[in-house]
Design a protein around this motif. Structure first.
Motif, PDB file in Angstrom:
ATOM      1  N   LYS A 160       0.819  -1.217   0.000  1.00 17.97           N
ATOM      2  CA  LYS A 160       0.000   0.000   0.000  1.00 17.97           C
ATOM      3  C   LYS A 160       0.854   1.268   0.000  1.00 17.97           C
ATOM      4  O   LYS A 160       0.324   2.370  -0.022  1.00 17.97           O
ATOM      5  CB  LYS A 160      -0.913   0.030   1.230  1.00 17.97           C
ATOM      6  N   TRP A 191       0.388   3.721  -3.508  1.00 18.02           N
ATOM      7  CA  TRP A 191      -0.934   4.096  -4.026  1.00 18.02           C
ATOM      8  C   TRP A 191      -2.021   4.157  -2.964  1.00 18.02           C
ATOM      9  O   TRP A 191      -3.126   4.611  -3.245  1.00 18.02           O
ATOM     10  CB  TRP A 191      -1.346   3.113  -5.132  1.00 18.02           C
ATOM     11  N   TYR A 205      -3.466   1.584  -1.528  1.00 16.10           N
ATOM     12  CA  TYR A 205      -4.231   0.335  -1.519  1.00 16.10           C
ATOM     13  C   TYR A 205      -3.308  -0.765  -2.055  1.00 16.10           C
ATOM     14  O   TYR A 205      -2.282  -0.478  -2.688  1.00 16.10           O
ATOM     15  CB  TYR A 205      -5.502   0.433  -2.371  1.00 16.10           C
ATOM     16  N   THR A 212      -1.610  -3.224  -4.338  1.00 13.99           N
ATOM     17  CA  THR A 212      -1.469  -3.471  -5.766  1.00 13.99           C
ATOM     18  C   THR A 212      -0.098  -4.050  -6.041  1.00 13.99           C
ATOM     19  O   THR A 212       0.883  -3.666  -5.397  1.00 13.99           O
ATOM     20  CB  THR A 212      -1.684  -2.185  -6.593  1.00 13.99           C
ATOM     21  N   SER A 236      -5.031  -5.773  -7.986  1.00  8.25           N
ATOM     22  CA  SER A 236      -5.266  -4.697  -7.013  1.00  8.25           C
ATOM     23  C   SER A 236      -6.415  -5.087  -6.088  1.00  8.25           C
ATOM     24  O   SER A 236      -7.361  -5.754  -6.505  1.00  8.25           O
ATOM     25  CB  SER A 236      -5.616  -3.391  -7.729  1.00  8.25           C
ATOM     26  N   MET A 292      -8.883  -3.195  -3.092  1.00  6.48           N
ATOM     27  CA  MET A 292      -9.302  -1.986  -2.381  1.00  6.48           C
ATOM     28  C   MET A 292     -10.344  -2.336  -1.331  1.00  6.48           C
ATOM     29  O   MET A 292     -11.196  -3.204  -1.547  1.00  6.48           O
ATOM     30  CB  MET A 292      -9.926  -0.972  -3.349  1.00  6.48           C
ATOM     31  N   GLU A 332     -10.414   3.427   0.657  1.00  3.53           N
ATOM     32  CA  GLU A 332      -9.312   3.446  -0.303  1.00  3.53           C
ATOM     33  C   GLU A 332      -9.831   3.866  -1.674  1.00  3.53           C
ATOM     34  O   GLU A 332     -10.956   3.520  -2.063  1.00  3.53           O
ATOM     35  CB  GLU A 332      -8.646   2.075  -0.360  1.00  3.53           C
ATOM     36  N   HIS A 333      -9.017   4.615  -2.412  1.00  2.16           N
ATOM     37  CA  HIS A 333      -9.437   5.131  -3.710  1.00  2.16           C
ATOM     38  C   HIS A 333      -8.207   5.350  -4.585  1.00  2.16           C
ATOM     39  O   HIS A 333      -7.075   5.222  -4.125  1.00  2.16           O
ATOM     40  CB  HIS A 333     -10.210   6.449  -3.538  1.00  2.16           C
ATOM     41  N   HIS A 334      -8.435   5.709  -5.854  1.00  3.95           N
ATOM     42  CA  HIS A 334      -7.345   6.043  -6.763  1.00  3.95           C
ATOM     43  C   HIS A 334      -7.758   7.293  -7.530  1.00  3.95           C
ATOM     44  O   HIS A 334      -8.726   7.255  -8.287  1.00  3.95           O
ATOM     45  CB  HIS A 334      -7.069   4.895  -7.728  1.00  3.95           C
ATOM     46  N   HIS A 358      -6.111   9.505 -13.140  1.00  4.12           N
ATOM     47  CA  HIS A 358      -4.816   9.142 -13.699  1.00  4.12           C
ATOM     48  C   HIS A 358      -5.004   8.556 -15.096  1.00  4.12           C
ATOM     49  O   HIS A 358      -6.128   8.268 -15.520  1.00  4.12           O
ATOM     50  CB  HIS A 358      -4.100   8.135 -12.797  1.00  4.12           C
ATOM     51  N   GLU A 363     -10.741   7.309 -12.729  1.00  3.33           N
ATOM     52  CA  GLU A 363     -10.505   7.281 -11.282  1.00  3.33           C
ATOM     53  C   GLU A 363     -11.436   6.295 -10.601  1.00  3.33           C
ATOM     54  O   GLU A 363     -12.487   5.924 -11.137  1.00  3.33           O
ATOM     55  CB  GLU A 363     -10.712   8.674 -10.678  1.00  3.33           C
ATOM     56  N   TYR A 392     -13.293   8.229  -3.909  1.00  4.47           N
ATOM     57  CA  TYR A 392     -13.463   7.999  -2.470  1.00  4.47           C
ATOM     58  C   TYR A 392     -14.949   8.042  -2.158  1.00  4.47           C
ATOM     59  O   TYR A 392     -15.662   8.927  -2.629  1.00  4.47           O
ATOM     60  CB  TYR A 392     -12.731   9.080  -1.677  1.00  4.47           C
TER      61      TYR A 392
END
Length: 208
Positions: A44, A47, A49, A51, A106, A108, A112-114, A117, A186, A189
């Motif tokens: 973690k 990022w 989370y 992966t 991955s 999550m 947790e979020h991304h 990108h 994305e 969240y």
């Protein structure tokens, strides 16, 4: 253009393989950090989370796409990407030279979020959903074209997938999505708690 398919049976078969691979990478990273070969062992760390993406280039860790259990999956991804790229206008020669440059797992959980990108290492990118708990976040695909910044057409009376600035997709287990790697996207969240973990296989595909 977004590509979509659903293969619940393959997702069911791949889920234990993905969970096992996550555990294998965690253990391998821990051993490498103890030997001072790598500075950290936390999946973690970068990022936020779990992966296996950051471990992909480490020669000491076997890549996910080299496992015998993932060969059916890699063939499935290549065939889907070939169909997608032919629709997009790529020629047959290019589509006969596709290969998976990245394939990683991955996981999550709640909170947790991304953030937004892109995938600069790919031509086509995608995600295969193996486990999606009820209440888990959607994926948001953003329109990268700049015209939204300069005009708001007063003649448009309602939003739809052709004129919205973003597309929000709520996946379920077995869904697989494809898009051009330059498309911003994305995993947002969300405040509402959910039980369990959201487990996916993410990939980049290129022309050799």
């Amino acid at each position: 253009l977004l590509g979509f398919d659903n293969n619940s049976k393959l997702a069911e078969d791949m889920l234990p393989v993905a969970i096992s691979y996550l555990k294998y990478v965690e253990e391998a990273m821990f051993k490498l950090s103890k030997l001072k070969i790598i500075p950290f062992a936390d999946l973690k760390a970068r990022w936020g989370y779990k992966t296996t993406y950051d471990t992909h280039g480490n020669g000491s860790i076997r890549k996910f796409q080299t496992l015998e259990q993932t060969q059916i999956l890699t063939q499935y991804i290549i065939e889907l990407c070939k169909e997608f790229m032919l629709k997009y206008g790529y020629n047959n020669d290019a589509c006969s030279k596709l290969y998976i440059s990245d394939l990683f797992v991955s996981e999550m959980t709640y909170r947790e979020h991304h953030p937004v990108h892109t995938h600069p290492k790919g031509t086509i990118s995608g995600v295969f959903y193996l486990q999606v708990p009820e209440g888990a976040p959607a994926i948001i695909i953003h329109d990268a074209r700049p015209h939204h910044l300069f005009m708001q057409d007063p003649n448009v009376s309602f939003g739809n997938k052709f004129n919205e600035q973003q597309v929000i997709l709520q996946p379920k287990a077995g869904d697989i999505l494809l898009w051009n790697s330059w498309l911003p996207h994305e995993v947002p969240y969300i405040r509402q708690p959910y039980e369990g973990s959201r487990i996916t296989i993410v990939f980049n595909v290129n022309v050799r």
